[in-house]
Design a protein around this motif. Structure first.
Motif, PDB file in Angstrom:
ATOM      1  N   GLY A   1       0.771  -1.239   0.000  1.00  0.00           N
ATOM      2  CA  GLY A   1       0.000   0.000   0.000  1.00  0.00           C
ATOM      3  C   GLY A   1       0.803   1.290   0.000  1.00  0.00           C
ATOM      4  N   ASN A   2       2.124   1.207   0.243  1.00  0.00           N
ATOM      5  CA  ASN A   2       2.889   2.442   0.360  1.00  0.00           C
ATOM      6  C   ASN A   2       3.759   2.740  -0.848  1.00  0.00           C
ATOM      7  OD1 ASN A   2       2.111   3.701   2.670  1.00  0.00           O
ATOM      8  ND2 ASN A   2       3.343   2.358   3.969  1.00  0.00           N
ATOM      9  N   ALA A   3       3.456   2.093  -1.982  1.00  0.00           N
ATOM     10  CA  ALA A   3       4.361   2.152  -3.129  1.00  0.00           C
ATOM     11  C   ALA A   3       4.631   3.575  -3.589  1.00  0.00           C
ATOM     12  CB  ALA A   3       3.789   1.336  -4.272  1.00  0.00           C
ATOM     13  N   ASP A   4       3.567   4.355  -3.818  1.00  0.00           N
ATOM     14  CA  ASP A   4       3.751   5.691  -4.377  1.00  0.00           C
ATOM     15  C   ASP A   4       4.617   6.559  -3.487  1.00  0.00           C
ATOM     16  OD1 ASP A   4       2.310   5.277  -6.679  1.00  0.00           O
ATOM     17  OD2 ASP A   4       0.413   5.672  -5.673  1.00  0.00           O
ATOM     18  N   PHE A   5       4.411   6.416  -2.181  1.00  0.00           N
ATOM     19  CA  PHE A   5       5.187   7.201  -1.232  1.00  0.00           C
ATOM     20  C   PHE A   5       6.666   6.829  -1.318  1.00  0.00           C
ATOM     21  CE2 PHE A   5       6.887   7.907   3.054  1.00  0.00           C
ATOM     22  CZ  PHE A   5       6.657   9.265   3.149  1.00  0.00           C
ATOM     23  N   CYS A   6       6.952   5.509  -1.293  1.00  0.00           N
ATOM     24  CA  CYS A   6       8.349   5.049  -1.388  1.00  0.00           C
ATOM     25  C   CYS A   6       8.995   5.537  -2.666  1.00  0.00           C
ATOM     26  CB  CYS A   6       8.409   3.524  -1.368  1.00  0.00           C
ATOM     27  SG  CYS A   6       7.850   2.833   0.177  1.00  0.00           S
ATOM     28  N   ILE A   7       8.267   5.420  -3.778  1.00  0.00           N
ATOM     29  CA  ILE A   7       8.822   5.800  -5.072  1.00  0.00           C
ATOM     30  C   ILE A   7       9.214   7.281  -5.068  1.00  0.00           C
ATOM     31  CG2 ILE A   7       8.282   6.143  -7.502  1.00  0.00           C
ATOM     32  CD1 ILE A   7       6.443   3.661  -7.251  1.00  0.00           C
ATOM     33  N   ALA A   8       8.287   8.127  -4.631  1.00  0.00           N
ATOM     34  CA  ALA A   8       8.547   9.565  -4.679  1.00  0.00           C
ATOM     35  C   ALA A   8       9.725   9.949  -3.798  1.00  0.00           C
ATOM     36  CB  ALA A   8       7.294  10.326  -4.256  1.00  0.00           C
ATOM     37  N   ILE A   9       9.787   9.354  -2.603  1.00  0.00           N
ATOM     38  CA  ILE A   9      10.878   9.702  -1.690  1.00  0.00           C
ATOM     39  C   ILE A   9      12.229   9.231  -2.235  1.00  0.00           C
ATOM     40  CG2 ILE A   9      11.793   9.296   0.631  1.00  0.00           C
ATOM     41  CD1 ILE A   9       9.440  11.181   0.576  1.00  0.00           C
ATOM     42  N   THR A  10      12.260   7.968  -2.732  1.00  0.00           N
ATOM     43  CA  THR A  10      13.506   7.452  -3.320  1.00  0.00           C
ATOM     44  C   THR A  10      13.989   8.366  -4.431  1.00  0.00           C
ATOM     45  OG1 THR A  10      12.309   5.360  -3.235  1.00  0.00           O
ATOM     46  CG2 THR A  10      14.560   5.286  -4.069  1.00  0.00           C
ATOM     47  N   TYR A  11      13.048   8.738  -5.274  1.00  0.00           N
ATOM     48  CA  TYR A  11      13.331   9.573  -6.429  1.00  0.00           C
ATOM     49  C   TYR A  11      14.006  10.877  -6.008  1.00  0.00           C
ATOM     50  CZ  TYR A  11      12.035   9.759 -11.359  1.00  0.00           C
ATOM     51  OH  TYR A  11      12.030   9.717 -12.714  1.00  0.00           O
ATOM     52  N   VAL A  12      13.341  11.611  -5.114  1.00  0.00           N
ATOM     53  CA  VAL A  12      13.846  12.923  -4.721  1.00  0.00           C
ATOM     54  C   VAL A  12      15.195  12.808  -4.015  1.00  0.00           C
ATOM     55  CG1 VAL A  12      13.425  14.893  -3.206  1.00  0.00           C
ATOM     56  CG2 VAL A  12      11.585  13.995  -4.626  1.00  0.00           C
ATOM     57  N   LEU A  13      15.306  11.854  -3.076  1.00  0.00           N
ATOM     58  CA  LEU A  13      16.563  11.698  -2.349  1.00  0.00           C
ATOM     59  C   LEU A  13      17.695  11.343  -3.301  1.00  0.00           C
ATOM     60  CD1 LEU A  13      15.558   9.815   0.916  1.00  0.00           C
ATOM     61  CD2 LEU A  13      16.161  12.226   0.607  1.00  0.00           C
ATOM     62  N   MET A  14      17.414  10.410  -4.222  1.00  0.00           N
ATOM     63  CA  MET A  14      18.480   9.978  -5.102  1.00  0.00           C
ATOM     64  C   MET A  14      18.914  11.044  -6.078  1.00  0.00           C
ATOM     65  SD  MET A  14      18.711   6.359  -6.674  1.00  0.00           S
ATOM     66  CE  MET A  14      18.410   7.299  -8.119  1.00  0.00           C
ATOM     67  N   LEU A  15      17.939  11.703  -6.686  1.00  0.00           N
ATOM     68  CA  LEU A  15      18.277  12.781  -7.620  1.00  0.00           C
ATOM     69  C   LEU A  15      19.033  13.874  -6.894  1.00  0.00           C
ATOM     70  CD1 LEU A  15      15.044  13.207  -9.748  1.00  0.00           C
ATOM     71  CD2 LEU A  15      17.174  12.121 -10.374  1.00  0.00           C
ATOM     72  N   GLY A  16      18.554  14.231  -5.709  1.00  0.00           N
ATOM     73  CA  GLY A  16      19.215  15.282  -4.934  1.00  0.00           C
ATOM     74  C   GLY A  16      20.636  14.887  -4.591  1.00  0.00           C
ATOM     75  N   GLY A  17      20.812  13.655  -4.105  1.00  0.00           N
ATOM     76  CA  GLY A  17      22.139  13.174  -3.718  1.00  0.00           C
ATOM     77  C   GLY A  17      23.075  13.127  -4.908  1.00  0.00           C
ATOM     78  N   VAL A  18      22.656  12.426  -5.964  1.00  0.00           N
ATOM     79  CA  VAL A  18      23.503  12.260  -7.148  1.00  0.00           C
ATOM     80  C   VAL A  18      23.820  13.619  -7.769  1.00  0.00           C
ATOM     81  CG1 VAL A  18      23.504  11.434  -9.528  1.00  0.00           C
ATOM     82  CG2 VAL A  18      22.742   9.930  -7.693  1.00  0.00           C
ATOM     83  N   GLY A  19      22.790  14.461  -7.911  1.00  0.00           N
ATOM     84  CA  GLY A  19      22.962  15.780  -8.539  1.00  0.00           C
ATOM     85  C   GLY A  19      23.940  16.643  -7.774  1.00  0.00           C
ATOM     86  N   SER A  20      23.761  16.747  -6.447  1.00  0.00           N
ATOM     87  CA  SER A  20      24.656  17.649  -5.719  1.00  0.00           C
ATOM     88  C   SER A  20      26.066  17.075  -5.642  1.00  0.00           C
ATOM     89  CB  SER A  20      24.135  18.027  -4.328  1.00  0.00           C
ATOM     90  OG  SER A  20      23.144  17.163  -3.903  1.00  0.00           O
ATOM     91  N   TYR A  21      26.195  15.761  -5.499  1.00  0.00           N
ATOM     92  CA  TYR A  21      27.548  15.187  -5.467  1.00  0.00           C
ATOM     93  C   TYR A  21      28.282  15.492  -6.762  1.00  0.00           C
ATOM     94  CZ  TYR A  21      31.407  11.921  -5.053  1.00  0.00           C
ATOM     95  OH  TYR A  21      32.666  11.378  -4.991  1.00  0.00           O
ATOM     96  N   MET A  22      27.589  15.233  -7.880  1.00  0.00           N
ATOM     97  CA  MET A  22      28.213  15.449  -9.186  1.00  0.00           C
ATOM     98  C   MET A  22      28.577  16.909  -9.370  1.00  0.00           C
ATOM     99  SD  MET A  22      26.682  13.223 -12.261  1.00  0.00           S
ATOM    100  CE  MET A  22      25.758  14.456 -12.991  1.00  0.00           C
ATOM    101  N   PHE A  23      27.662  17.778  -8.937  1.00  0.00           N
ATOM    102  CA  PHE A  23      27.855  19.215  -9.110  1.00  0.00           C
ATOM    103  C   PHE A  23      29.117  19.673  -8.367  1.00  0.00           C
ATOM    104  CE2 PHE A  23      26.937  23.682  -8.068  1.00  0.00           C
ATOM    105  CZ  PHE A  23      26.657  24.160  -9.334  1.00  0.00           C
ATOM    106  N   PHE A  24      29.207  19.339  -7.072  1.00  0.00           N
ATOM    107  CA  PHE A  24      30.335  19.837  -6.277  1.00  0.00           C
ATOM    108  C   PHE A  24      31.636  19.140  -6.644  1.00  0.00           C
ATOM    109  CE2 PHE A  24      26.717  21.114  -3.588  1.00  0.00           C
ATOM    110  CZ  PHE A  24      26.952  22.475  -3.642  1.00  0.00           C
ATOM    111  N   GLU A  25      31.537  17.849  -6.945  1.00  0.00           N
ATOM    112  CA  GLU A  25      32.747  17.110  -7.310  1.00  0.00           C
ATOM    113  C   GLU A  25      33.374  17.690  -8.572  1.00  0.00           C
ATOM    114  OE1 GLU A  25      35.206  14.092  -9.223  1.00  0.00           O
ATOM    115  OE2 GLU A  25      33.322  14.907  -9.982  1.00  0.00           O
ATOM    116  N   SER A  26      32.519  17.929  -9.607  1.00  0.00           N
ATOM    117  CA  SER A  26      33.113  18.405 -10.862  1.00  0.00           C
ATOM    118  C   SER A  26      33.556  19.862 -10.749  1.00  0.00           C
ATOM    119  CB  SER A  26      32.151  18.205 -12.029  1.00  0.00           C
ATOM    120  OG  SER A  26      30.840  18.486 -11.654  1.00  0.00           O
ATOM    121  N   LEU A  27      32.851  20.649  -9.925  1.00  0.00           N
ATOM    122  CA  LEU A  27      33.302  22.033  -9.694  1.00  0.00           C
ATOM    123  C   LEU A  27      34.680  22.030  -9.053  1.00  0.00           C
ATOM    124  CD1 LEU A  27      30.548  24.460  -8.369  1.00  0.00           C
ATOM    125  CD2 LEU A  27      31.725  24.414 -10.574  1.00  0.00           C
ATOM    126  N   SER A  28      34.864  21.177  -8.046  1.00  0.00           N
ATOM    127  CA  SER A  28      36.145  21.190  -7.345  1.00  0.00           C
ATOM    128  C   SER A  28      37.246  20.641  -8.247  1.00  0.00           C
ATOM    129  CB  SER A  28      36.062  20.415  -6.032  1.00  0.00           C
ATOM    130  OG  SER A  28      36.110  19.044  -6.287  1.00  0.00           O
TER     131      SER A  28
END
Lengths: 252, 313
Positions: B112-139
């Motif tokens: 019953g909690n699929a949509d919630f899990c999906i949305a949270i995974t999505y945002v956390l992962m995109l946020g994590g991957v995006g900011s890591y890539m951003f700061f790593e390549s800037l540095s």
């Protein structure tokens, strides 16, 4: 033939919803075109309805698609902040398409009860929600946003009274988003705040030409269609790739 | 007689403006040629704005990506940017992971909690991957300007993960990427991306690219070519499955998008070659972060209509 039956059921349903069960019937309507051909170049079409209504009455014209069940998800708040799809909800008895047009002097209240807001009575909601009527209102908003339910979907022109009847002519703009199927056209004559008379006709929309061929393939031979679509996409990509690498090869 | 500008799409059940669809395909194709991502996360919402149902938009987009990535893979093959061995291993992992992901989503749905899990995974992962890539390549762009202090930090950083990777069995040479690695690593990460993309219902290009850069340590240019190669096969699979089971592939729509995007991808691949690897990473990071913010906004703002058609994600 299912069509006459469908029209009869629809008319009965809609008439019951609008409290017009006792209205007398009008002379037969003339609808043009009688069949809508959806070909590759179809982009909406004007449907003309003409006929006679009792003298002094106003006219509401409605076009509705076959009633069906819409299964949807309700959006609600999770943890107090996040908007997400939550409960399943289904709406049955809702027409696939619903267009309404009224003559200029038709009373707004009557037009509303015969139009989109009036559909609320005919739609059945299946939900765990304690307030189904709010959901129905939300459903009507959804369908309007999708441009499947339209008010002021065309123009109704009334002629002068001639004896105890007056002629009318209505032009409804069919949406570009039209599926094949039977559509029912209804004309309601309004007098003294009630439906004095009504008439119905049926219009059939069907695919012709390329859309007919593609829809046949997609629904009848799904796997083959998918494989062919992939192969053509690959060939297309290769051809475009070749064109570009050929023309640009001198640059490298 | 004027030339008709609209075309009726029988599967989508609506008519569209031909030029608008060609332009949309061109823009997304440009991005996909530069970064090696499918662009589905941009294409699907834009098609929905044109009045195409969500399910048809997503499935027809997969069909379109088949053509665009063929064209993109071809040009990257010529440029020597496709690591076929790596791509095949990732693909095998991806198919296994995708199958697992489909089962997993069924279990989540039942709970019953699929949509919630999906949305949270999505945002956390995109946020994590995006900011890591951003700061790593800037540095690393800054370090490239001042090369001296960078050397001291490098060996200490590499040790843990690199030693673990070197200890794995089935080591093999990936000549195109210029790396030596265990065959298990791409299989594992391909599987992981497969699980995630099955759960999220996306092609996974913009998860796969960072994985290849940071986990598999492949050079950025080879990453883009290999990603396109892999996306090609994933999307063939999706097209056939969607056509067979859900009848949601609109071939006419796909063909129009394809013409636009295949041309766009050609220019994209050339632009990508002119950009520095770190620049590419920064731009991709920005796109990933933008998508993350868009999703976050959709989660936080009150929607216009409190209903959603079933079928979209």
């Amino acid at each position: 033939m299912r069509r006459p039956l469908l029209v009869a059921v629809l008319t009965a349903m809609l008439a019951a919803a609008s409290g017009a069960a006792l209205a007398e019937s009008l002379p037969p309507l003339a609808v043009s075109p009688q069949a809508v051909a959806i070909d590759s170049l179809y982009n909406g079409e004007d449907l003309t309805v003409t006929g006679q209504v009792p003298a002094g009455s106003q006219v509401v014209v409605r076009l509705s698609g076959e009633p069906r069940t819409f299964r949807m998800k309700e959006k609600g708040r999770v943890l107090g902040v996040l908007w997400m799809n939550t409960d399943k909800v289904s709406f049955s008895g809702a027409p696939s398409v619903f267009l309404v047009a009224a003559s200029k002097d038709a009373p707004a209240g009557d037009v509303a009860s015969l139009g989109v807001p009036g559909l609320a009575k005919a739609i059945k909601v299946e939900t765990h929600d304690p307030d189904p009527s709010a959901l129905t209102a939300e459903f009507l908003r959804f369908q309007k946003a999708e441009k499947l339910y339209l008010e002021n979907a065309g123009q109704v022109t009334l002629g002068p009274d001639a004896g105890d009847m007056r002629p009318f002519s209505a032009v409804l703009r069919l949406p570009s988003r039209l599926s094949p199927g039977a559509y029912s056209v209804e004309v309601l004559a309004l007098r003294d705040g009630a439906v004095a008379a009504s008439a119905a006709a049926s219009v059939n929309a069907s695919f012709v030409g390329a859309p007919a061929f593609l829809a046949d393939m997609a629904f009848g031979h799904g796997t083959l269609y998918g494989v062919l679509a992939s192969i053509i996409a690959i060939l297309g990509g290769l051809v475009i790739g070749q064109i570009f690498s050929g023309s640009k090869s001198g640059a490298h | 007689m004027s030339i008709p500008m609209t075309l009726y799409l029988p599967i989508a059940g609506n008519s569209v403006n031909i030029l608008a669809v060609l332009g949309l395909g061109g823009g997304v194709g440009l991005l996909s040629g530069i970064f090696g991502v499918g662009g589905g996360f941009l294409m699907t919402p834009l098609l929905m704005m044109m009045g195409i149902p969500a399910t048809v938009a997503a499935a027809s987009d997969s069909n379109q990506i088949v053509g665009a990535s063929t064209s993109g893979t071809l040009i990257h093959l010529r440029l020597g940017n496709v690591d076929v061995k790596m791509g095949v291993l990732l693909l095998i992992g991806g198919v296994l992971g995708g199958t697992l992901g489909v089962q997993l989503i069924k279990i989540l749905r039942a709970m019953g909690n699929a949509d919630f899990c999906i949305a949270i995974t999505y945002v956390l992962m995109l946020g994590g991957v995006g900011s890591y890539m951003f700061f790593e390549s800037l540095s690393s762009m800054r370090k490239a300007k001042k090369p001296a202090p960078a050397k001291a930090a490098a060996p200490a950083k590499a040790s843990g993960y690199a030693r673990f990777m070197a200890a794995l069995p089935f080591q093999m040479e990936f000549r195109r990427s210029g790396i030596r690695q265990s065959a298990l690593t791409p299989l594992f990460f391909g599987g992981l991306v497969g699980v995630l993309s099955a759960i999220m219902g996306v092609g996974g290009g913009f998860i796969m690219v960072p994985v290849m850069v940071y986990m598999l340590r492949m050079p950025m240019h080879v990453v883009v070519g290999t990603s396109l190669f892999q996306v090609l096969f994933t999307c063939i699979n999706v097209t056939i499955m969607q056509a067979a089971e859900n009848h949601t592939v609109d071939f006419v729509l796909a063909l129009l998008l394809l013409i636009g995007s295949a041309i766009g991808a050609q220019f994209g691949a050339r632009i990508g070659r002119r950009l520095h690897g770190d620049q590419l990473k920064v731009y991709l990071a920005c796109i990933v972060l933008l998508v993350m913010f868009k999703m976050l906004y959709e989660l936080l703002a009150r929607p216009d209509v409190l209903l959603a058609a079933i079928g979209g994600h």
